[in-house]
Design an enzyme around this catalytic site. Structure first.
Site, PDB file in Angstrom:
ATOM      1  N   HIS A 199     -60.617  20.790  -4.496  1.00  0.00           N
ATOM      2  CA  HIS A 199     -60.074  22.145  -4.521  1.00  0.00           C
ATOM      3  C   HIS A 199     -58.957  22.306  -3.481  1.00  0.00           C
ATOM      4  O   HIS A 199     -57.899  22.874  -3.757  1.00  0.00           O
ATOM      5  CB  HIS A 199     -61.209  23.148  -4.277  1.00  0.00           C
ATOM      6  CG  HIS A 199     -60.770  24.566  -4.407  1.00  0.00           C
ATOM      7  ND1 HIS A 199     -60.854  25.459  -3.378  1.00  0.00           N
ATOM      8  CD2 HIS A 199     -60.213  25.253  -5.442  1.00  0.00           C
ATOM      9  CE1 HIS A 199     -60.383  26.642  -3.780  1.00  0.00           C
ATOM     10  NE2 HIS A 199     -59.992  26.542  -5.023  1.00  0.00           N
ATOM     11  N   HIS A 203     -54.828  22.867  -4.393  1.00  0.00           N
ATOM     12  CA  HIS A 203     -53.991  23.956  -3.889  1.00  0.00           C
ATOM     13  C   HIS A 203     -52.807  23.452  -3.051  1.00  0.00           C
ATOM     14  O   HIS A 203     -51.844  24.187  -2.852  1.00  0.00           O
ATOM     15  CB  HIS A 203     -54.832  24.967  -3.105  1.00  0.00           C
ATOM     16  CG  HIS A 203     -55.538  25.952  -3.992  1.00  0.00           C
ATOM     17  ND1 HIS A 203     -54.912  27.041  -4.540  1.00  0.00           N
ATOM     18  CD2 HIS A 203     -56.813  25.997  -4.450  1.00  0.00           C
ATOM     19  CE1 HIS A 203     -55.772  27.728  -5.283  1.00  0.00           C
ATOM     20  NE2 HIS A 203     -56.933  27.115  -5.245  1.00  0.00           N
ATOM     21  N   HIS A 228     -59.574  26.568 -12.652  1.00  0.00           N
ATOM     22  CA  HIS A 228     -60.638  27.443 -12.139  1.00  0.00           C
ATOM     23  C   HIS A 228     -61.612  27.852 -13.242  1.00  0.00           C
ATOM     24  O   HIS A 228     -62.808  28.012 -12.986  1.00  0.00           O
ATOM     25  CB  HIS A 228     -60.035  28.656 -11.428  1.00  0.00           C
ATOM     26  CG  HIS A 228     -59.374  28.292 -10.118  1.00  0.00           C
ATOM     27  ND1 HIS A 228     -58.057  27.913 -10.026  1.00  0.00           N
ATOM     28  CD2 HIS A 228     -59.866  28.217  -8.849  1.00  0.00           C
ATOM     29  CE1 HIS A 228     -57.757  27.632  -8.764  1.00  0.00           C
ATOM     30  NE2 HIS A 228     -58.841  27.802  -8.024  1.00  0.00           N
ATOM     31  N   GLU A 340     -52.863  35.462  -9.562  1.00  0.00           N
ATOM     32  CA  GLU A 340     -53.260  34.673  -8.383  1.00  0.00           C
ATOM     33  C   GLU A 340     -53.021  35.396  -7.065  1.00  0.00           C
ATOM     34  O   GLU A 340     -53.953  35.384  -6.242  1.00  0.00           O
ATOM     35  CB  GLU A 340     -52.523  33.317  -8.388  1.00  0.00           C
ATOM     36  CG  GLU A 340     -53.039  32.417  -7.286  1.00  0.00           C
ATOM     37  CD  GLU A 340     -52.398  31.038  -7.321  1.00  0.00           C
ATOM     38  OE1 GLU A 340     -51.502  30.787  -8.121  1.00  0.00           O
ATOM     39  OE2 GLU A 340     -52.814  30.225  -6.480  1.00  0.00           O
ATOM     40  N   HIS A 355     -56.108  38.097  -6.714  1.00  0.00           N
ATOM     41  CA  HIS A 355     -56.987  36.968  -6.405  1.00  0.00           C
ATOM     42  C   HIS A 355     -56.961  36.609  -4.916  1.00  0.00           C
ATOM     43  O   HIS A 355     -57.997  36.441  -4.297  1.00  0.00           O
ATOM     44  CB  HIS A 355     -56.599  35.766  -7.265  1.00  0.00           C
ATOM     45  CG  HIS A 355     -57.011  34.463  -6.679  1.00  0.00           C
ATOM     46  ND1 HIS A 355     -56.164  33.704  -5.893  1.00  0.00           N
ATOM     47  CD2 HIS A 355     -58.185  33.790  -6.708  1.00  0.00           C
ATOM     48  CE1 HIS A 355     -56.811  32.631  -5.491  1.00  0.00           C
ATOM     49  NE2 HIS A 355     -58.030  32.657  -5.967  1.00  0.00           N
ATOM     50  N   HIS A 359     -60.042  37.072  -2.070  1.00  0.00           N
ATOM     51  CA  HIS A 359     -60.589  36.052  -1.156  1.00  0.00           C
ATOM     52  C   HIS A 359     -60.613  36.597   0.271  1.00  0.00           C
ATOM     53  O   HIS A 359     -61.576  36.398   1.009  1.00  0.00           O
ATOM     54  CB  HIS A 359     -59.713  34.795  -1.180  1.00  0.00           C
ATOM     55  CG  HIS A 359     -60.104  33.787  -2.222  1.00  0.00           C
ATOM     56  ND1 HIS A 359     -61.092  32.852  -2.027  1.00  0.00           N
ATOM     57  CD2 HIS A 359     -59.610  33.547  -3.462  1.00  0.00           C
ATOM     58  CE1 HIS A 359     -61.195  32.077  -3.110  1.00  0.00           C
ATOM     59  NE2 HIS A 359     -60.309  32.482  -4.001  1.00  0.00           N
ATOM     60  N   HIS A 395     -64.345  34.341  -8.848  1.00  0.00           N
ATOM     61  CA  HIS A 395     -63.554  33.631  -9.847  1.00  0.00           C
ATOM     62  C   HIS A 395     -64.032  33.904 -11.271  1.00  0.00           C
ATOM     63  O   HIS A 395     -63.270  33.751 -12.223  1.00  0.00           O
ATOM     64  CB  HIS A 395     -63.465  32.135  -9.534  1.00  0.00           C
ATOM     65  CG  HIS A 395     -62.236  31.831  -8.718  1.00  0.00           C
ATOM     66  ND1 HIS A 395     -60.996  31.663  -9.287  1.00  0.00           N
ATOM     67  CD2 HIS A 395     -62.047  31.741  -7.387  1.00  0.00           C
ATOM     68  CE1 HIS A 395     -60.094  31.474  -8.343  1.00  0.00           C
ATOM     69  NE2 HIS A 395     -60.704  31.512  -7.180  1.00  0.00           N
TER      70      HIS A 395
HETATM   71 CU1  CUO Z   1     -58.809  28.014  -5.877  1.00  0.00          CU
HETATM   72 CU2  CUO Z   1     -59.443  31.178  -5.515  1.00  0.00          CU
HETATM   73  O1  CUO Z   1     -59.746  29.454  -4.688  1.00  0.00           O
HETATM   74  O2  CUO Z   1     -58.077  29.825  -6.189  1.00  0.00           O
END
Ligand code: CUO
Length: 681
Positions: A199, A203, A228, A340, A355, A359, A395
């Site tokens: 992960h 990113h 995701h 996102e 998104h 977080h 998610h």
């Molecule tokens: Cu990979 Cu929310 O953690 O996009």
């Protein structure tokens, strides 16, 4: 060397380091300047840093060294974006190294590591260098803090007393909670080292900040959705294997969140423990002036509602006020960047930053106003977010917006799904020690070396021994009849649970969301009949087991040392390809489709065999291929990304002759296999 021991100054290394630096005096703290420290280390691998005119680094230098950097916080994002831009703008490689060393020396280690990693992946002169794995430099983000004092002791002993080798320190499988917490049953998945590394790395490859050329990759909004979505499908699969219901989306942002998480991780950089979240925590408005972070839960709600509205009308409004249709071809990509939200969002004022700030809100629920001087918790950091149960609830909400959009598209017709003249006759799964059509899973232990991340401890190897899921390697055997000419097809292999939480077979529109893709490859079909055999290790989903966990015996003899061995970068970890199953054998459906390559193929003049070290094949399903177009023209998730056509109620109704399913079971043995004792063939 710029990655190693991230919290130590560059000149501290003694003895066995591969590289030492001649550092210009103005890179040093005042108290060291007079001591001529940069000349203390002679040797063959001395890096002479140039005294260059440094770019303007004022903003990134403002982040304190002990702060918990995370790109989910917009101010940090701005700092990282600027730093990446500066790194990419430096033309000369030596200048880049010198500037990086300056930053390494004077900046927040987490910010530096993030921006430096993104820069390495995107500079023309460094893009073929594979990144070293994060857990070796920041083991504190992955491994129980309880072992670190012991690890220091081992490092001390093994470096000072001759003939005493450091012993691996065992990290128990169950250290963050007990089974009284039902959610803990899937902690082995959430806390898996390889999954979290994947992960993080994903990113880095698809950053949502920084210069346009770094962000604007082929279909990046879509791959954000798809990767995701697959994580949620995999998590749900694991949940069903553990008698837990599918994860519920966090649709009500005012309701208490029953899922708690106590991470038991320490941040070496911030010198404190990662914050926990108690059961039934409420989200609150965020007002943290130090991070210039001010937003309300109502902002999130408004953005959420606007996004739902956009997908139901099939249109979004761009920042000039124009109405843009979400077309079949581009819609998902536009939406991905909007939700996102990446810097490519076409209207950040209207659709916000759902998104990312979600977080942040979840990660700051324990200290929304910075009253207690606390940092973000694990869900607010890319390398640790997947450990927390609330990650999946969040998610699942994000995924639901995409799902609602996909439901507005016209279902695939038989013609779009079929492949004239190709018929799959049978599918088998075989492995050495299991009955036919059985996947076998078990626990395995593997060692990870902590030496490069143990700041201020003596040099010397120290190993943590962790326990993770593993499966027996297996092989697919697929028999196909081809009544046409010799031609190419894409073989797509998926796996899904056979029954839902109640033990009832699925309807197609539920089952399609449970499908996890396990392999995808192009095959040349001979005339008449053809049998395809494909090994599990060849899957284009995964990076090989040895790339996550080095085989320590082998690395000693590899020329170039351990660096030459490990780094494949982005990819789902092989050991987590098959869900855990159950001791009785968990019933699942294996689905295979052969699609017409004529409609799958992607013309890309830049396509080349990507140059990666140690023979890593790109794990393209979730990650694409570095610097190339995504190598499959179909929508990601095809053929399960849309509702079934009229008349399709079950998966059986959905099948065309170029598809077939096979009942399989996943049988889990509750044994723990010691390191190095699993045959990988
Ligand atoms: Cu990979 Cu929310 O953690 O996009």
């Amino acid at each position: 060397a710029l990655f190693d021991r991230p919290n130590e100054p560059l000149f501290l290394p003694k003895g066995d380091e591969q590289f030492t630096f001649h550092i210009p005096e103005d890179y040093l703290e005042d108290r060291f300047k007079k001591k001529n420290i940069s000349d203390r280390f002679g040797g063959e691998n001395v890096v002479d840093l140039k005294r260059i005119t440094l770019p303007d680094l004022d903003l990134p230098l403002q982040l304190k060294r002990t702060e918990q950097f995370t790109p989910f916080i917009p101010l940090h994002r701005q700092m990282a974006g600027q730093l990446i831009e500066k790194f990419l703008a430096i033309e000369d490689l030596e200048d880049f190294v010198s500037c990086s060393a300056y930053c390494r020396q004077n900046m927040n280690p987490l910010l530096f590591n993030y921006a430096f990693s993104v820069a390495l992946l995107h500079r023309n002169d460094t893009r073929d260098i594979d990144l070293p794995p994060l857990h070796e430099f920041f083991p504190d983000k992955f491994i129980d803090y309880g072992i670190f004092s012991k690890a220091r002791m081992e490092a001390n002993i093994s470096s000072t007393v001759e003939d005493i080798q450091a012993e691996p320190i065992e990290v128990p499988l169950d250290y963050t909670a007990s089974d009284l917490d039902h959610e803990h049953r899937v902690a082995y998945f959430r806390e898996d080292l390889g999954i979290n590394l994947h992960h993080w790395h994903w990113h880095l490859v698809y950053p949502f900040l920084g210069p346009r050329r770094v962000v604007a990759k082929d279909r990046r909004g879509e791959i954000f959705y798809f990767m995701h979505q697959q994580i949620i499908a995999r998590y749900n699969f694991e949940r069903l294997c553990n008698r837990l219901a599918r994860v519920k989306k966090l649709i009500d942002l005012r309701a208490p969140i029953p899922e708690a998480y106590f991470p038991k991780l320490d941040s070496i950089t911030a010198s404190r423990a990662w914050a926990a979240r108690s059961p039934n925590t409420l989200l609150q408005d965020i007002n943290r002036e130090t991070e210039q972070l001010v937003f309300d839960i109502q902002d999130l709600e408004r953005w959420r509602d606007r996004l739902y509205e956009a997908v139901s009308t099939g249109r979004v409004i761009n920042s000039q006020g124009q109405s843009i249709p979400l077309t079949e071809e581009k819609g998902i990509d536009i939406l991905g960047d909007l939700i996102e939200a990446s810097s490519l969002s076409i209207n950040r004022n209207l659709y916000g930053d759902l998104h990312n700030l979600g977080h942040a809100a979840l990660g700051l629920a324990h200290d929304p106003e910075f009253k207690y001087l606390e940092n973000v918790s694990v869900v607010g950091d890319l390398a640790t977010a997947m450990r927390d149960p609330v990650f999946y609830r969040w998610h699942a909400l994000i995924d639901d917006i995409f799902v609602k959009y996909k439901q507005t598209l016209t279902p695939y017709t038989v013609q779009q799904l079929g492949f004239d003249g190709i018929r799959i006759n049978s599918i088998e799964v075989n492995s050495k020690s299991s009955p036919k059509n059985q996947f076998s899973t078990f626990w395995q232990q593997s060692d990870v070396n902590l030496a490069r991340g143990m700041d201020f401890a003596p040099r010397g190897n120290v190993f943590a021994r962790i326990t993770h899921l593993q499966h027996q390697p297996f092989e697919y055997k697929i028999k196909v009849t081809n009544t046409g000419q010799q031609r190419q097809g894409t073989v797509r292999i998926f796996l899904a649970p056979k029954f839902d939480e109640r033990g009832v077979p699925y309807l197609f529109n539920d089952e399609r969301k449970m499908m996890i893709e396990v392999d995808r490859f192009v095959h040349n079909f001979k005339q008449q009949s053809d049998t395809i055999t494909r090994k599990s290790q060849s899957s284009s989903l995964i990076i090989p087991f040895e790339r996550t966990f080095r085989n320590l015996k082998d690395t000693a003899s590899v020329p170039g040392g351990i660096d030459a061995f490990n780094f494949c970068g982005c990819g789902w970890p092989e050991h987590m390809m098959i869900p855990k199953g159950t001791p009785e054998g968990f019933p699942a459906t294996l689905f295979v489709m052969v699609s017409n390559y004529q409609f799958d193929k992607v013309e890309d003049p830049k396509a080349k065999k990507s140059a990666t070290s140690a023979g890593c094949e790109p794990a393209m399903i979730y990650c694409g291929i570095r610097d190339q177009k995504y190598p499959d023209a179909r929508p990601m998730g095809y053929p399960f990304d849309r509702l079934g056509r009229e008349g399709v109620n079950t998966l059986r109704d959905f099948l065309t002759p170029n598809m077939l399913t096979q009942d399989v079971v996943i049988k889990f043995s509750n044994v723990i296999v010691p390191p190095g004792s699993v045959s990988r063939t």
